[in-house]
Write a protein that holds these residues in place. Structure first.
Motif, mmCIF file in Angstrom:
data_model
loop_
_atom_site.group_PDB
_atom_site.id
_atom_site.type_symbol
_atom_site.label_atom_id
_atom_site.label_comp_id
_atom_site.label_asym_id
_atom_site.label_seq_id
_atom_site.Cartn_x
_atom_site.Cartn_y
_atom_site.Cartn_z
ATOM 1 N N LEU A 5 -12.883 1.607 2.495
ATOM 2 C CA LEU A 5 -11.784 2.239 1.817
ATOM 3 C C LEU A 5 -10.954 2.856 2.734
ATOM 4 C CD1 LEU A 5 -10.389 2.591 -1.042
ATOM 5 C CD2 LEU A 5 -12.054 4.695 -1.370
ATOM 6 N N VAL A 6 -9.705 2.803 2.796
ATOM 7 C CA VAL A 6 -8.779 3.397 3.608
ATOM 8 C C VAL A 6 -7.892 4.233 2.679
ATOM 9 C CG1 VAL A 6 -6.817 3.284 5.101
ATOM 10 C CG2 VAL A 6 -8.639 1.591 5.449
ATOM 11 N N VAL A 7 -7.786 5.448 2.852
ATOM 12 C CA VAL A 7 -7.106 6.380 1.950
ATOM 13 C C VAL A 7 -5.975 6.968 3.041
ATOM 14 C CG1 VAL A 7 -7.183 8.171 0.268
ATOM 15 C CG2 VAL A 7 -9.007 6.757 0.662
ATOM 16 N N THR A 18 -5.403 -1.477 8.307
ATOM 17 C CA THR A 18 -5.564 -2.504 7.499
ATOM 18 C C THR A 18 -5.585 -3.594 8.528
ATOM 19 O OG1 THR A 18 -4.861 -1.667 5.629
ATOM 20 C CG2 THR A 18 -5.117 -3.967 5.684
ATOM 21 N N TYR A 19 -4.675 -3.840 9.417
ATOM 22 C CA TYR A 19 -4.619 -5.047 10.171
ATOM 23 C C TYR A 19 -5.834 -4.888 11.230
ATOM 24 C CZ TYR A 19 -3.190 -7.849 14.299
ATOM 25 O OH TYR A 19 -2.948 -8.613 15.311
ATOM 26 N N ASN A 20 -6.180 -3.784 11.885
ATOM 27 C CA ASN A 20 -6.926 -3.715 12.897
ATOM 28 C C ASN A 20 -8.686 -3.823 12.317
ATOM 29 O OD1 ASN A 20 -6.081 -3.066 15.858
ATOM 30 N ND2 ASN A 20 -4.610 -1.885 14.333
ATOM 31 N N LEU A 21 -8.755 -3.189 11.219
ATOM 32 C CA LEU A 21 -10.185 -3.596 10.497
ATOM 33 C C LEU A 21 -10.349 -4.856 9.934
ATOM 34 C CD1 LEU A 21 -9.928 -0.398 8.305
ATOM 35 C CD2 LEU A 21 -11.639 -0.645 10.125
ATOM 36 N N LYS A 22 -9.270 -5.664 9.516
ATOM 37 C CA LYS A 22 -9.497 -6.953 9.114
ATOM 38 C C LYS A 22 -9.615 -7.902 10.343
ATOM 39 C CE LYS A 22 -7.032 -7.053 4.801
ATOM 40 N NZ LYS A 22 -5.970 -7.774 4.025
ATOM 41 N N ALA A 23 -9.095 -7.662 11.649
ATOM 42 C CA ALA A 23 -9.311 -8.133 12.758
ATOM 43 C C ALA A 23 -10.730 -7.929 13.302
ATOM 44 C CB ALA A 23 -8.271 -7.697 13.728
ATOM 45 N N PHE A 104 -4.513 8.655 16.828
ATOM 46 C CA PHE A 104 -5.769 7.920 17.197
ATOM 47 C C PHE A 104 -5.292 6.594 17.480
ATOM 48 C CE2 PHE A 104 -5.214 7.741 12.576
ATOM 49 C CZ PHE A 104 -5.214 6.401 12.360
ATOM 50 N N SER A 105 -6.340 5.929 18.418
ATOM 51 C CA SER A 105 -6.079 4.576 18.700
ATOM 52 C C SER A 105 -7.012 3.621 17.764
ATOM 53 C CB SER A 105 -6.552 4.353 20.343
ATOM 54 O OG SER A 105 -8.096 4.437 20.090
ATOM 55 N N PRO A 106 -6.662 2.544 17.342
ATOM 56 C CA PRO A 106 -7.331 1.558 16.583
ATOM 57 C C PRO A 106 -8.883 1.605 16.978
ATOM 58 C CG PRO A 106 -5.351 0.762 16.590
ATOM 59 C CD PRO A 106 -5.380 1.882 17.619
#
Length: 239
Positions: A5-7, A18-23, A104-106
């Motif tokens: 969950l990203v808040v 979202t992009y980096n977590l899905k990747a 921060f960096s992904p």
């Protein structure tokens, strides 16, 4: 697939995470305010929460407080633009498991997330930070039973719900009964080298543990303070 969950109320940050977590093969659900975050976290299952400190409605502090009061033990990584140590410690004191400061960096986010998720799983918490394998059997000290296989704790036959970090700390302590453990030793063994020098974090989590396992937290029977040195876990004197 693990769910996160990203808040955050900043669209650019939500898109980036979202992009980096899905990747990285995570399923992502998003929320843009504290009220929505609480509702989602209480009514759905997540493996971790990435929670911005500054949010409309309820801020990250209030979200963390409310979730922990409702016994939601999902690991929380707090994201904050504030770099003052007080703010970091305050978030951890409320029950967050880790923090990341902006910018921060992904790559840092993924690394922190993996570390928190690893600690939250039975295989992980059954191994100490120093690499010592835990006892496969239930550990019993006084009326406390700690089972590293099921990641569960019983006190006088009553189940006690701990956050992943609280469980890991308790397991580390009960594996070393009657030993005086310095704060730096606990930091290295439970949190890892990244937290070296932040002994206040140990005191905060010790206090949380006492609130949950002690009948009288101000006069602990199990988790003793050894002034000038650290802490010692022992069976109550009347056992």
């Amino acid at each position: 697939m693990q769910r996160v969950l990203v808040v955050d109320d900043e669209p650019a940050i939500v898109t980036l995470l979202t992009y980096n977590l899905k990747a990285a093969n995570y399923e992502v659900v998003t929320a843009t305010n504290g009220v929505e975050a609480v509702q989602l976290a209480m009514n759905d299952d997540f493996d971790a929460i990435l929670l911005d400190l500054m949010l409309p409605g309820l801020d990250g502090v209030e979200v963390t407080k409310k979730l922990r009061q409702e016994r939601v033990s999902t690991p929380i990584i707090m994201i904050t633009a504030k770099t003052d140590e007080f703010d970091k410690i305050f978030g951890l004191e409320l029950g967050a498991d880790d923090y990341i400061t902006k910018p921060f960096s992904p790559r840092e986010v993924i690394a922190r997330l993996k570390a928190v998720l690893r600690r939250a799983q039975p295989v992980s918490v059954a191994t100490t930070g120093a690499g010592m394998p835990a006892n496969d059997d239930v550990i019993r000290i006084g009326g406390i039973e700690v089972d590293p296989n099921t990641v569960s704790v019983m006190i006088d036959q009553r189940p006690i719900k701990l956050t992943p970090k609280e469980f890991e700390l308790l397991l580390y302590l009960v594996q070393r009964p009657n030993q005086v453990l310095k704060r730096d030793q606990l930091l290295e063994g439970v949190w890892g080298f990244d937290y070296a020098g932040q002994s206040r974090m140990v005191d905060i989590h010790i206090s949380h543990l006492r609130d949950k396992i002690e009948t009288d937290p101000k006069n602990p029977a199990y988790l003793k303070t050894v002034r000038g040195f650290g802490y010692r876990f022992e069976a109550p004197q009347n056992d």
